[in-house]
Design a protein around this motif. Structure first.
Motif, PDB file in Angstrom:
ATOM      1  N   SER A 213     -17.085 206.148 117.756  1.00 15.43           N
ATOM      2  CA  SER A 213     -15.865 205.672 118.424  1.00 15.43           C
ATOM      3  C   SER A 213     -15.336 204.416 117.745  1.00 15.43           C
ATOM      4  O   SER A 213     -14.124 204.252 117.578  1.00 15.43           O
ATOM      5  CB  SER A 213     -16.139 205.373 119.898  1.00 15.43           C
ATOM      6  N   LEU A 214     -16.247 203.535 117.359  1.00 17.21           N
ATOM      7  CA  LEU A 214     -15.845 202.309 116.665  1.00 17.21           C
ATOM      8  C   LEU A 214     -15.266 202.640 115.292  1.00 17.21           C
ATOM      9  O   LEU A 214     -14.222 202.116 114.899  1.00 17.21           O
ATOM     10  CB  LEU A 214     -17.038 201.358 116.534  1.00 17.21           C
ATOM     11  N   SER A 215     -15.926 203.535 114.583  1.00 16.99           N
ATOM     12  CA  SER A 215     -15.460 203.945 113.264  1.00 16.99           C
ATOM     13  C   SER A 215     -14.088 204.603 113.353  1.00 16.99           C
ATOM     14  O   SER A 215     -13.200 204.335 112.527  1.00 16.99           O
ATOM     15  CB  SER A 215     -16.465 204.905 112.629  1.00 16.99           C
ATOM     16  N   ALA A 216     -13.889 205.434 114.355  1.00 19.77           N
ATOM     17  CA  ALA A 216     -12.603 206.115 114.538  1.00 19.77           C
ATOM     18  C   ALA A 216     -11.486 205.100 114.770  1.00 19.77           C
ATOM     19  O   ALA A 216     -10.384 205.254 114.231  1.00 19.77           O
ATOM     20  CB  ALA A 216     -12.688 207.100 115.698  1.00 19.77           C
ATOM     21  N   ALA A 217     -11.760 204.054 115.532  1.00 18.99           N
ATOM     22  CA  ALA A 217     -10.748 203.026 115.795  1.00 18.99           C
ATOM     23  C   ALA A 217     -10.372 202.293 114.508  1.00 18.99           C
ATOM     24  O   ALA A 217      -9.194 202.006 114.270  1.00 18.99           O
ATOM     25  CB  ALA A 217     -11.261 202.044 116.845  1.00 18.99           C
ATOM     26  N   VAL A 218     -11.352 201.997 113.667  1.00 18.21           N
ATOM     27  CA  VAL A 218     -11.087 201.338 112.386  1.00 18.21           C
ATOM     28  C   VAL A 218     -10.207 202.240 111.523  1.00 18.21           C
ATOM     29  O   VAL A 218      -9.237 201.783 110.901  1.00 18.21           O
ATOM     30  CB  VAL A 218     -12.404 200.993 111.653  1.00 18.21           C
ATOM     31  N   GLU A 219     -10.493 203.534 111.527  1.00 20.94           N
ATOM     32  CA  GLU A 219      -9.722 204.477 110.718  1.00 20.94           C
ATOM     33  C   GLU A 219      -8.306 204.661 111.247  1.00 20.94           C
ATOM     34  O   GLU A 219      -7.368 204.799 110.464  1.00 20.94           O
ATOM     35  CB  GLU A 219     -10.473 205.794 110.611  1.00 20.94           C
ATOM     36  N   VAL A 220      -8.130 204.631 112.574  1.00 20.17           N
ATOM     37  CA  VAL A 220      -6.786 204.724 113.154  1.00 20.17           C
ATOM     38  C   VAL A 220      -5.941 203.536 112.689  1.00 20.17           C
ATOM     39  O   VAL A 220      -4.742 203.666 112.437  1.00 20.17           O
ATOM     40  CB  VAL A 220      -6.852 204.784 114.709  1.00 20.17           C
ATOM     41  N   ALA A 221      -6.588 202.384 112.538  1.00 17.61           N
ATOM     42  CA  ALA A 221      -5.877 201.189 112.062  1.00 17.61           C
ATOM     43  C   ALA A 221      -5.543 201.280 110.572  1.00 17.61           C
ATOM     44  O   ALA A 221      -4.789 200.464 110.055  1.00 17.61           O
ATOM     45  CB  ALA A 221      -6.718 199.948 112.339  1.00 17.61           C
ATOM     46  N   GLY A 222      -6.124 202.277 109.887  1.00 17.93           N
ATOM     47  CA  GLY A 222      -5.793 202.497 108.484  1.00 17.93           C
ATOM     48  C   GLY A 222      -6.818 201.994 107.486  1.00 17.93           C
ATOM     49  O   GLY A 222      -6.511 201.850 106.312  1.00 17.93           O
ATOM     50  N   PHE A 223      -8.040 201.750 107.957  1.00 19.74           N
ATOM     51  CA  PHE A 223      -9.071 201.201 107.084  1.00 19.74           C
ATOM     52  C   PHE A 223     -10.329 202.053 107.109  1.00 19.74           C
ATOM     53  O   PHE A 223     -10.456 202.939 107.939  1.00 19.74           O
ATOM     54  CB  PHE A 223      -9.374 199.755 107.493  1.00 19.74           C
ATOM     55  N   LYS A 224     -11.234 201.792 106.188  1.00 22.14           N
ATOM     56  CA  LYS A 224     -12.442 202.591 106.054  1.00 22.14           C
ATOM     57  C   LYS A 224     -13.649 201.841 106.601  1.00 22.14           C
ATOM     58  O   LYS A 224     -13.836 200.656 106.336  1.00 22.14           O
ATOM     59  CB  LYS A 224     -12.678 202.917 104.567  1.00 22.14           C
ATOM     60  N   THR A 225     -14.490 202.558 107.346  1.00 27.49           N
ATOM     61  CA  THR A 225     -15.763 202.007 107.817  1.00 27.49           C
ATOM     62  C   THR A 225     -16.820 202.307 106.771  1.00 27.49           C
ATOM     63  O   THR A 225     -17.006 203.452 106.371  1.00 27.49           O
ATOM     64  CB  THR A 225     -16.179 202.651 109.160  1.00 27.49           C
ATOM     65  N   VAL A 226     -17.525 201.274 106.333  1.00 30.61           N
ATOM     66  CA  VAL A 226     -18.620 201.439 105.370  1.00 30.61           C
ATOM     67  C   VAL A 226     -19.936 201.634 106.119  1.00 30.61           C
ATOM     68  O   VAL A 226     -20.707 202.538 105.810  1.00 30.61           O
ATOM     69  CB  VAL A 226     -18.716 200.226 104.418  1.00 30.61           C
ATOM     70  N   SER A 227     -20.179 200.767 107.131  1.00 31.58           N
ATOM     71  CA  SER A 227     -21.399 200.896 107.933  1.00 31.58           C
ATOM     72  C   SER A 227     -21.212 200.153 109.255  1.00 31.58           C
ATOM     73  O   SER A 227     -20.346 199.280 109.369  1.00 31.58           O
ATOM     74  CB  SER A 227     -22.617 200.337 107.192  1.00 31.58           C
ATOM     75  N   ILE A 228     -22.055 200.518 110.228  1.00 31.39           N
ATOM     76  CA  ILE A 228     -22.052 199.843 111.527  1.00 31.39           C
ATOM     77  C   ILE A 228     -23.495 199.526 111.890  1.00 31.39           C
ATOM     78  O   ILE A 228     -24.359 200.402 111.825  1.00 31.39           O
ATOM     79  CB  ILE A 228     -21.426 200.731 112.629  1.00 31.39           C
ATOM     80  N   GLU A 229     -23.717 198.280 112.278  1.00 30.79           N
ATOM     81  CA  GLU A 229     -25.056 197.848 112.685  1.00 30.79           C
ATOM     82  C   GLU A 229     -24.990 197.323 114.114  1.00 30.79           C
ATOM     83  O   GLU A 229     -24.058 196.611 114.468  1.00 30.79           O
ATOM     84  CB  GLU A 229     -25.548 196.675 111.823  1.00 30.79           C
ATOM     85  N   ALA A 230     -25.978 197.654 114.919  1.00 26.78           N
ATOM     86  CA  ALA A 230     -26.133 197.022 116.225  1.00 26.78           C
ATOM     87  C   ALA A 230     -26.853 195.704 115.995  1.00 26.78           C
ATOM     88  O   ALA A 230     -27.882 195.674 115.311  1.00 26.78           O
ATOM     89  CB  ALA A 230     -26.909 197.907 117.169  1.00 26.78           C
ATOM     90  N   ALA A 231     -26.301 194.631 116.502  1.00 26.07           N
ATOM     91  CA  ALA A 231     -26.908 193.316 116.255  1.00 26.07           C
ATOM     92  C   ALA A 231     -27.528 192.752 117.533  1.00 26.07           C
ATOM     93  O   ALA A 231     -27.137 193.062 118.607  1.00 26.07           O
ATOM     94  CB  ALA A 231     -25.858 192.351 115.730  1.00 26.07           C
TER      95      ALA A 231
END
Length: 71
Positions: free
Chosen positions: A53-71
Motif C-alpha cells: 500500500s505504501l509502495s502504491a502510494a509512492v508510485e501514484v505520486a509518480g516515483f519509484k519505491t526501491v525498498s521499505i523497512e519497518a523501523a
C-alpha cells in the motif's frame, strides 16, 4: 509503527510534497516526511500497514519505491 521508504526520482520540495500527500491517503498513516536530498521517506502509522500500500502510494505520486523497512 515507523517505516522507512527508499525511493528514486525525488528532486525537489514539490516531489516531497507529492509523495507525502499520497502517503497520507493510506489508511493508518499518521505522518509522512519525504527528503529529496537522500530519496528517503519516513512514515509514521497508527498500526501495521501492508508495504504494498505504501509502495502504491509512492508510485501514484509518480516515483519509484526501491525498498521499505519497518523501523
Amino acid at each position: 509503527m515507523k517505516y522507512i521508504i527508499h525511493t528514486e526520482g525525488l528532486h525537489c520540495g514539490h516531489c516531497d510534497a507529492a509523495v507525502e500527500t499520497e502517503l497520507m491517503k493510506v489508511a493508518g498513516v499518521t505522518d509522512a516526511d519525504a527528503d529529496h536530498e537522500v530519496n528517503v521517506v519516513e512514515v509514521e502509522a497508527a498500526n501495521e500497514i501492508d508495504p504494498a500500500s505504501l509502495s502504491a502510494a509512492v508510485e501514484v505520486a509518480g516515483f519509484k519505491t526501491v525498498s521499505i523497512e519497518a523501523a
